[in-house]
Motif scaffolding. Structure first.
Motif, short mmCIF file in Angstrom:
data_model
loop_
_atom_site.label_atom_id
_atom_site.label_comp_id
_atom_site.label_asym_id
_atom_site.label_seq_id
_atom_site.Cartn_x
_atom_site.Cartn_y
_atom_site.Cartn_z
N LEU A 196 -71.01 43.12 -12.44
CA LEU A 196 -71.55 43.56 -11.15
C LEU A 196 -71.50 42.42 -10.13
O LEU A 196 -71.20 42.64 -8.95
N HIS A 197 -71.80 41.22 -10.58
CA HIS A 197 -71.77 40.05 -9.69
C HIS A 197 -70.36 39.80 -9.18
O HIS A 197 -70.15 39.54 -7.97
N GLU A 198 -69.39 39.88 -10.06
CA GLU A 198 -68.00 39.63 -9.66
C GLU A 198 -67.49 40.69 -8.69
O GLU A 198 -66.64 40.41 -7.84
N ASN A 199 -68.03 41.92 -8.79
CA ASN A 199 -67.62 43.01 -7.90
C ASN A 199 -68.56 43.18 -6.71
O ASN A 199 -68.48 44.19 -5.99
N ASN A 200 -69.47 42.20 -6.54
CA ASN A 200 -70.41 42.22 -5.41
C ASN A 200 -71.23 43.52 -5.39
O ASN A 200 -71.39 44.16 -4.36
N ARG A 201 -71.79 43.88 -6.55
CA ARG A 201 -72.55 45.11 -6.66
C ARG A 201 -74.03 44.87 -6.93
O ARG A 201 -74.77 45.82 -7.20
N VAL A 221 -76.15 48.15 -0.57
CA VAL A 221 -75.36 48.31 0.66
C VAL A 221 -76.30 48.28 1.86
O VAL A 221 -77.37 48.89 1.85
N GLU A 222 -75.93 47.53 2.88
CA GLU A 222 -76.73 47.47 4.11
C GLU A 222 -76.34 48.62 5.03
O GLU A 222 -75.15 48.88 5.25
N VAL A 223 -77.34 49.31 5.57
CA VAL A 223 -77.11 50.45 6.46
C VAL A 223 -77.59 50.09 7.85
O VAL A 223 -78.74 49.69 8.03
N LEU A 224 -76.68 50.22 8.83
CA LEU A 224 -77.01 49.94 10.23
C LEU A 224 -77.09 51.26 10.97
O LEU A 224 -76.14 52.06 10.94
N PRO A 228 -72.67 38.91 -0.75
CA PRO A 228 -72.62 38.50 -2.16
C PRO A 228 -73.72 37.48 -2.48
O PRO A 228 -74.12 36.68 -1.62
N LEU A 229 -74.21 37.53 -3.71
CA LEU A 229 -75.20 36.56 -4.14
C LEU A 229 -74.53 35.20 -4.33
O LEU A 229 -73.42 35.11 -4.86
N GLU A 282 -74.33 31.51 -6.23
CA GLU A 282 -74.47 31.21 -7.65
C GLU A 282 -75.92 30.90 -8.00
O GLU A 282 -76.41 31.32 -9.06
N SER A 283 -76.62 30.19 -7.11
CA SER A 283 -78.02 29.86 -7.39
C SER A 283 -78.88 31.13 -7.37
O SER A 283 -79.81 31.26 -8.19
N GLN A 284 -78.60 32.07 -6.48
CA GLN A 284 -79.33 33.33 -6.44
C GLN A 284 -79.06 34.15 -7.70
O GLN A 284 -79.97 34.78 -8.24
N TYR A 285 -77.82 34.11 -8.15
CA TYR A 285 -77.45 34.85 -9.36
C TYR A 285 -78.16 34.28 -10.58
O TYR A 285 -78.69 35.02 -11.42
N GLN A 286 -78.20 32.96 -10.70
CA GLN A 286 -78.87 32.32 -11.83
C GLN A 286 -80.37 32.61 -11.81
O GLN A 286 -80.99 32.80 -12.86
N LYS A 287 -80.95 32.63 -10.61
CA LYS A 287 -82.37 32.97 -10.47
C LYS A 287 -82.63 34.40 -10.94
O LYS A 287 -83.62 34.67 -11.63
N LEU A 288 -81.73 35.30 -10.56
CA LEU A 288 -81.85 36.70 -11.00
C LEU A 288 -81.80 36.79 -12.52
O LEU A 288 -82.61 37.50 -13.14
N LEU A 289 -80.89 36.05 -13.15
CA LEU A 289 -80.79 36.05 -14.61
C LEU A 289 -82.08 35.54 -15.25
O LEU A 289 -82.58 36.11 -16.22
N ARG A 290 -82.63 34.44 -14.70
CA ARG A 290 -83.86 33.88 -15.27
C ARG A 290 -85.01 34.87 -15.18
O ARG A 290 -85.79 35.02 -16.12
N GLU A 291 -85.12 35.56 -14.05
CA GLU A 291 -86.20 36.53 -13.88
C GLU A 291 -86.04 37.70 -14.84
O GLU A 291 -87.02 38.19 -15.41
N ARG A 292 -84.80 38.13 -15.04
CA ARG A 292 -84.56 39.23 -15.99
C ARG A 292 -84.86 38.79 -17.41
O ARG A 292 -85.46 39.54 -18.20
N ARG A 293 -84.47 37.58 -17.77
CA ARG A 293 -84.75 37.08 -19.12
C ARG A 293 -86.25 37.01 -19.37
O ARG A 293 -86.72 37.30 -20.46
#
Length: 279
Positions: A39-44, A48-51, A73-74, A76-87
């Motif tokens: 999901l991270h690699e595909n920017n998912r 989605v932002e709606v204007l 896109p997230l 790398e630091s945001q992605y790692q933070k997301l992983l830590r929170e999920r763990r």
């Protein structure tokens, strides 16, 4: 990040079968990490932002225009933070059977200094029990924190003062000298450590590793440290190097370590999570 296996007296999944549940946790983490990486690699991972573009007041017949923008896109630091929170929540779901992510704001212990440090500073080859409650000789007893590693079992009490000095003594309370303000007194942590050690030696009479009592003040200092002692005193100046040694001697999880965790869990009190929340 160390793995919690017991919180107070709450029922833990590990009480069924430590090895089986530990393997389930590892498999879950592996599959979840792979899914998130895709999901991270595909920017998912970001929605989605709606204007919405409002129509002019005079174009009463026109509809509000909605434009979907590509999500940011997230980093790398945001992605790692997301992983830590999920763990974190995934680990808690094994240690506290029945906990939901929506329960987190109501769990006071996850904001406790000792819980946060044990979870983050010890590596994943350590299992910890946060103030476990055991049933012993017809009574329930709350123990000091336990961290069970491959070769060491640590019995720990934490002191939180910021650059405080703790004056060690044999009295029931110690003098706590803060950086600012007046001195106060804190309960002598050796009382709880000694009681816990005595019980652990009965629960694990054939324990082959090192049983170590530790008083830790990550941001403080100790005065009057005994020359001959059976307890380690780890202050601000020693903590970083001590933690390197602790994690350095825990490269893998061992079979006997798993058996020791299971033996301790056998005598712990077992309270359903929802009942714990209602207390």
């Amino acid at each position: 990040m160390a793995i919690p296996v017991k919180i107070f007296d709450v029922i833990s999944k590990y009480e069924r079968d430590v090895l089986d549940q530990y393997n389930r946790y590892l498999e879950y983490v592996e599959s979840d990490t792979a899914r998130l990486q895709r999901l991270h690699e595909n920017n998912r991972l970001n929605p989605v932002e709606v204007l919405e573009i409002e129509r002019p007041w005079w174009k009463f017949w026109a509809k509000t225009e909605r434009i979907e923008l590509e999500p940011k896109p997230l980093s790398e630091s945001q992605y790692q933070k997301l992983l830590r929170e999920r763990r974190h929540i995934q680990k808690l779901q094994f240690a506290c059977e029945g906990v939901l992510e929506t329960d987190l704001p109501h769990l006071a212990f996850i904001r406790d200094f000792a819980y946060r440090v044990m979870r983050t500073d010890w590596n994943e080859r350590h299992f910890f029990l946060y103030r476990p409650v055991i049933e012993w000789n017809g009574a329930t007893v709350e123990l000091s924190h336990l961290i069970i590693g491959p070769t060491h079992l640590y019995i720990i009490e934490w002191l939180e003062g910021d650059r405080s000095i703790y004056h060690i003594s044999k009295e029931k309370t110690w003098v706590h000298q803060p950086l600012k303000g007046e001195n106060t007194r804190v309960v002598n942590p050796l009382i709880a450590l000694t009681r816990t050690e005595e019980l652990i030696r009965q629960i694990l009479p054939d324990y082959a590793g090192v049983l170590q009592k530790v008083v830790i003040a990550t941001n403080g200092y100790f005065d009057n440290v005994p020359t001959i002692r059976s307890t380690q005193y780890i202050g601000r100046n020693e903590y970083t190097e001590w933690m390197k040694q602790v994690n350095g001697r825990a490269p893998i999880v061992k079979a006997q370590q798993i058996r020791d965790v299971a033996t301790v869990l056998e005598v712990t009190a077992k309270l359903p999570f929802r009942q714990f929340m209602d207390q």
